[in-house]
Design an enzyme around this catalytic site. Structure first.
Site, mmCIF file in Angstrom:
data_model
loop_
_atom_site.group_PDB
_atom_site.id
_atom_site.type_symbol
_atom_site.label_atom_id
_atom_site.label_comp_id
_atom_site.label_asym_id
_atom_site.label_seq_id
_atom_site.Cartn_x
_atom_site.Cartn_y
_atom_site.Cartn_z
ATOM 1 N N ASP A 46 -7.917 6.594 11.148
ATOM 2 C CA ASP A 46 -8.044 5.414 10.126
ATOM 3 C C ASP A 46 -8.858 6.340 9.156
ATOM 4 O OD1 ASP A 46 -8.671 2.942 8.941
ATOM 5 O OD2 ASP A 46 -8.692 2.180 10.520
ATOM 6 N N TYR A 69 -7.152 -5.801 -5.095
ATOM 7 C CA TYR A 69 -6.175 -5.332 -5.259
ATOM 8 C C TYR A 69 -6.538 -3.593 -6.397
ATOM 9 C CZ TYR A 69 -2.118 -2.376 -4.030
ATOM 10 O OH TYR A 69 -1.178 -1.400 -4.085
ATOM 11 N N GLU A 89 6.583 -3.552 4.131
ATOM 12 C CA GLU A 89 5.954 -3.976 4.817
ATOM 13 C C GLU A 89 4.210 -4.737 3.530
ATOM 14 O OE1 GLU A 89 4.294 -2.858 8.485
ATOM 15 O OE2 GLU A 89 6.409 -1.466 8.902
HETATM 16 P P1 NDP Z 1 3.660 0.082 4.340
HETATM 17 O O1 NDP Z 1 2.721 -1.274 4.660
HETATM 18 O O2 NDP Z 1 5.458 -0.492 4.248
HETATM 19 O O3 NDP Z 1 3.106 1.262 3.997
HETATM 20 C C1 NDP Z 1 0.889 1.598 4.310
HETATM 21 C C2 NDP Z 1 0.851 2.395 4.891
HETATM 22 O O4 NDP Z 1 -0.441 2.827 5.090
HETATM 23 C C3 NDP Z 1 1.837 1.909 6.364
HETATM 24 O O5 NDP Z 1 1.988 3.314 6.887
HETATM 25 C C4 NDP Z 1 -0.277 2.118 6.815
HETATM 26 O O6 NDP Z 1 0.259 2.241 8.329
HETATM 27 C C5 NDP Z 1 -1.381 3.179 6.382
HETATM 28 N N1 NDP Z 1 -2.158 2.855 5.758
HETATM 29 C C6 NDP Z 1 -2.696 1.450 5.937
HETATM 30 N N2 NDP Z 1 -3.748 1.089 6.242
HETATM 31 C C7 NDP Z 1 -4.011 2.478 7.023
HETATM 32 C C8 NDP Z 1 -5.330 3.178 7.433
HETATM 33 N N3 NDP Z 1 -6.356 2.637 7.308
HETATM 34 N N4 NDP Z 1 -5.299 4.213 7.930
HETATM 35 C C9 NDP Z 1 -4.651 5.205 7.936
HETATM 36 N N5 NDP Z 1 -3.010 4.316 7.373
HETATM 37 C C10 NDP Z 1 -3.140 3.300 6.689
HETATM 38 O O7 NDP Z 1 3.605 -0.899 2.664
HETATM 39 P P2 NDP Z 1 4.125 0.453 1.236
HETATM 40 O O8 NDP Z 1 4.793 1.230 1.904
HETATM 41 O O9 NDP Z 1 4.925 -0.438 -0.276
HETATM 42 O O10 NDP Z 1 2.327 1.070 0.769
HETATM 43 C C11 NDP Z 1 2.265 2.298 0.346
HETATM 44 C C12 NDP Z 1 1.685 2.965 -0.224
HETATM 45 O O11 NDP Z 1 1.789 2.024 -1.759
HETATM 46 C C13 NDP Z 1 0.624 2.049 -0.492
HETATM 47 O O12 NDP Z 1 -0.644 2.695 -1.276
HETATM 48 C C14 NDP Z 1 0.651 0.139 -1.888
HETATM 49 O O13 NDP Z 1 -1.111 0.308 -2.094
HETATM 50 C C15 NDP Z 1 1.485 1.255 -2.614
HETATM 51 N N6 NDP Z 1 1.732 0.632 -3.706
HETATM 52 C C16 NDP Z 1 2.790 -0.554 -2.932
HETATM 53 C C17 NDP Z 1 3.680 -1.378 -4.026
HETATM 54 C C18 NDP Z 1 4.915 -2.376 -3.343
HETATM 55 O O14 NDP Z 1 5.084 -3.424 -4.219
HETATM 56 N N7 NDP Z 1 4.961 -1.844 -1.555
HETATM 57 C C19 NDP Z 1 3.710 -1.048 -4.882
HETATM 58 C C20 NDP Z 1 3.009 -0.125 -5.932
HETATM 59 C C21 NDP Z 1 2.549 0.714 -4.903
HETATM 60 P P3 NDP Z 1 -0.581 1.812 9.907
HETATM 61 O O15 NDP Z 1 -0.638 0.458 9.525
HETATM 62 O O16 NDP Z 1 0.484 2.832 11.464
HETATM 63 O O17 NDP Z 1 -1.608 2.685 9.441
HETATM 64 C C1 8X3 Z 2 1.926 -3.325 -5.223
HETATM 65 C C2 8X3 Z 2 2.624 -3.961 -6.514
HETATM 66 O O1 8X3 Z 2 1.978 -5.931 -7.881
HETATM 67 O O2 8X3 Z 2 1.995 -6.438 -6.010
HETATM 68 O O3 8X3 Z 2 0.694 -2.275 -6.274
HETATM 69 O O4 8X3 Z 2 -0.218 -5.667 -7.289
HETATM 70 S S1 8X3 Z 2 1.733 -5.673 -7.178
#
Ligand code: NDP
Ligand code: 8X3
Length: 253
Positions: free
Chosen positions: A60, A153, A189
């Site tokens: 984590d 966030y 997700e």
């Molecule tokens: P997902 O939820 O699909 O993936 C998030 C990943 O982060 C998972 O693999 C999860 O793994 C891991 N994670 C979360 N919390 C922890 C923790 N405490 N320790 C270790 N691993 C952790 O979302 P996204 O792929 O969309 O998100 C990836 C990144 O992109 C994030 O930083 C998000 O803020 C950013 N982002 C996403 C956007 C979107 O619209 N989807 C847009 C802009 C940025 P597990 O649960 O197995 O620990």
């Molecule tokens: C994720 C994109 O627009 O939901 O970082 O904040 S938004």
């Protein structure tokens, strides 16, 4: 010789897609996440790619002891990291700050800000010593604009941008690149996590528009990671064509 990349949060979404495309393009992979079953499944897919070596580490990022145990003393064959993708992150909740759940704040701040720092603190000294390396931090459109329901966030992603800018200045004299990528809506997700498992609320986020997909971000990260040594993409903003700002999107009726 294959390079070594570490991708945090590789059990789903952007992290998983990034690990796959990096492996297809000559990187061995350290992949991390909390869900060991998902991490194992990603590892199995990666191992199908010719010559790819994989190290899976379950921890984590919020827990600095776990981070240090996993990353501060990597086995020697894994310790010369070329690329760190600080991807693990999440949003939780959409309440205005005056109504928010305090634990949601803790989860976002501890993961998106402190987790990124703990991981970087372990891996950056080796890059400094070797005088090379590349850190790509995943920010967001939420790191550039604030929107209602996103106070904390947005705060964490603004922090990622600020931290990355300072790190770039600190590390320039050591030959280490620091980049950020700031995506708009990506269908992963992410929204299911944000709405605490409510799939229909999550689906509504992308209703009537074409969002980005994890592979779009992965391809861009690959491009950033494979520029010549003298080129750094400091900050890449990538949006769906249907989204013009954090709050403005074109949706079919
Ligand atoms: P997902 O939820 O699909 O993936 C998030 C990943 O982060 C998972 O693999 C999860 O793994 C891991 N994670 C979360 N919390 C922890 C923790 N405490 N320790 C270790 N691993 C952790 O979302 P996204 O792929 O969309 O998100 C990836 C990144 O992109 C994030 O930083 C998000 O803020 C950013 N982002 C996403 C956007 C979107 O619209 N989807 C847009 C802009 C940025 P597990 O649960 O197995 O620990
Ligand atoms: C994720 C994109 O627009 O939901 O970082 O904040 S938004």
């Amino acid at each position: 010789m294959r390079k070594i990349a570490i991708v945090t949060g590789a059990t789903s979404g952007i992290g998983e897609a990034t690990a796959m495309i990096l492996a297809q393009n000559g990187f061995n992979l350290i992949i991390t996440g909390r869900r060991s079953d998902k991490l194992k499944a990603v590892e199995e897919e990666l191992l199908k790619i010719d010559d790819t070596k994989v190290l899976s580490l379950v921890f984590d990022v919020r827990n600095n002891e776990e981070v240090q145990k996993a990353l501060c003393n990597l086995p020697s064959e894994w310790s010369n990291i070329d690329l760190l993708v600080n991807n693990a992150g999440l949003a939780v909740g959409t309440e205005p700050a005056h109504e928010a759940v305090i634990d949601d704040w803790e989860r976002m701040i501890d993961t998106n800000v402190k987790g990124l720092l703990y991981v970087s603190r372990c891996l950056t000294p080796g890059m400094v010593e070797r005088k090379k390396g590349h850190i790509i931090n995943i920010s967001s459109i939420a790191g550039k604009e604030s929107y209602p329901g996103g106070s904390v966030y947005c705060g964490t992603k603004h922090a990622v941008s600020a931290i990355s800018k300072a790190m770039r200045i600190e590390l320039v004299q050591h030959g280490v690149k620091v980049s950020t990528i700031a995506p708009g809506m990506v269908e992963t997700e992410f929204s299911v996590v944000r709405f605490k498992g409510d799939e229909s609320k999550a689906e509504n986020v992308y209703k009537g528009l074409t969002p980005l997909y994890a592979e779009d971000i992965a391809e861009t990260i690959l491009f950033m990671a494979t520029r010549p040594a003298h080129v750094n993409l400091d900050d890449v903003l990538i949006m769906p064509t249907d989204q013009a700002s954090a709050r403005d999107a074109r949706r079919d009726q």
